[in-house]
Design a protein around this motif. Structure first.
Motif, PDB file in Angstrom:
ATOM      1  N   LEU A   1      35.271  55.439  46.837  1.00  0.00           N
ATOM      2  CA  LEU A   1      35.654  56.843  47.012  1.00  0.00           C
ATOM      3  C   LEU A   1      34.560  57.645  47.716  1.00  0.00           C
ATOM      4  O   LEU A   1      34.844  58.629  48.386  1.00  0.00           O
ATOM      5  N   LEU A   2      33.318  57.215  47.568  1.00  0.00           N
ATOM      6  CA  LEU A   2      32.204  57.967  48.149  1.00  0.00           C
ATOM      7  C   LEU A   2      32.198  57.935  49.667  1.00  0.00           C
ATOM      8  O   LEU A   2      31.509  58.724  50.298  1.00  0.00           O
ATOM      9  N   THR A   3      32.979  57.052  50.263  1.00  0.00           N
ATOM     10  CA  THR A   3      33.066  56.993  51.722  1.00  0.00           C
ATOM     11  C   THR A   3      34.239  57.835  52.232  1.00  0.00           C
ATOM     12  O   THR A   3      34.485  57.883  53.428  1.00  0.00           O
ATOM     13  N   GLU A   4      34.957  58.495  51.312  1.00  0.00           N
ATOM     14  CA  GLU A   4      36.135  59.283  51.670  1.00  0.00           C
ATOM     15  C   GLU A   4      35.851  60.778  51.477  1.00  0.00           C
ATOM     16  O   GLU A   4      34.729  61.166  51.138  1.00  0.00           O
ATOM     17  N   ASP A   5      36.862  61.616  51.708  1.00  0.00           N
ATOM     18  CA  ASP A   5      36.721  63.072  51.577  1.00  0.00           C
ATOM     19  C   ASP A   5      36.820  63.460  50.105  1.00  0.00           C
ATOM     20  O   ASP A   5      37.912  63.640  49.563  1.00  0.00           O
ATOM     21  N   ILE A   6      35.670  63.598  49.439  1.00  0.00           N
ATOM     22  CA  ILE A   6      35.599  63.856  48.005  1.00  0.00           C
ATOM     23  C   ILE A   6      36.005  65.296  47.679  1.00  0.00           C
ATOM     24  O   ILE A   6      35.587  66.234  48.364  1.00  0.00           O
ATOM     25  N   ILE A   7      36.811  65.444  46.621  1.00  0.00           N
ATOM     26  CA  ILE A   7      37.173  66.762  46.097  1.00  0.00           C
ATOM     27  C   ILE A   7      37.136  66.702  44.573  1.00  0.00           C
ATOM     28  O   ILE A   7      37.312  65.633  43.989  1.00  0.00           O
ATOM     29  N   GLN A   8      36.869  67.835  43.949  1.00  0.00           N
ATOM     30  CA  GLN A   8      36.912  67.897  42.494  1.00  0.00           C
ATOM     31  C   GLN A   8      38.361  67.882  42.035  1.00  0.00           C
ATOM     32  O   GLN A   8      39.259  68.312  42.763  1.00  0.00           O
ATOM     33  N   LEU A   9      38.602  67.403  40.812  1.00  0.00           N
ATOM     34  CA  LEU A   9      39.969  67.371  40.303  1.00  0.00           C
ATOM     35  C   LEU A   9      40.588  68.758  40.292  1.00  0.00           C
ATOM     36  O   LEU A   9      41.780  68.905  40.546  1.00  0.00           O
TER      37      LEU A   9
END
Length: 80
Positions: free
Chosen positions: A17-25
Motif C-alpha cells: 500500500l505504501l507504493t500507492e496513493d495513501i489516504i486515511q480511513l
C-alpha cells in the motif's frame, strides 16, 4: 486485509500500500460517489464484505488505505 479468493494470488503484503496513493480511513467517504458513514468504512476494514476486507496499514497510529485498494475492494465486492 483482503481475503484471498484464488490460491494463485500472491499473499497480501500491507507494505505494498505504501507504493500507492495513501489516504486515511476518514477520507474514504469523500472518495466515493455516494457518501457512506465512516463506521461503514471501518467495518469494511475490520470485518469485510463477503470475505473481502479493505486493505489497510497502520502508520503513526492511524489506519490508512489507498485509493487503489478502495478500487480493488469495490470491484471485488461488486461482482455479486
Amino acid at each position: 486485509m483482503v481475503a484471498q479468493k484464488n490460491s494463485s494470488e500472491p499473499p497480501y503484503n500491507p507494505l505494498n500500500l505504501l507504493t500507492e496513493d495513501i489516504i486515511q480511513l476518514r477520507e474514504v467517504p469523500a472518495e466515493l460517489p455516494r457518501r457512506v458513514d465512516i463506521s461503514t468504512v471501518w467495518r469494511w476494514a475490520e470485518r469485510g464484505v463477503g470475505g473481502v476486507k479493505l486493505e489497510t496499514v497502520r502508520i503513526g497510529g492511524k489506519k490508512m488505505t489507498s485509493r487503489q485498494a478502495l478500487s480493488r475492494f469495490i470491484a471485488a465486492t461488486s461482482r455479486n
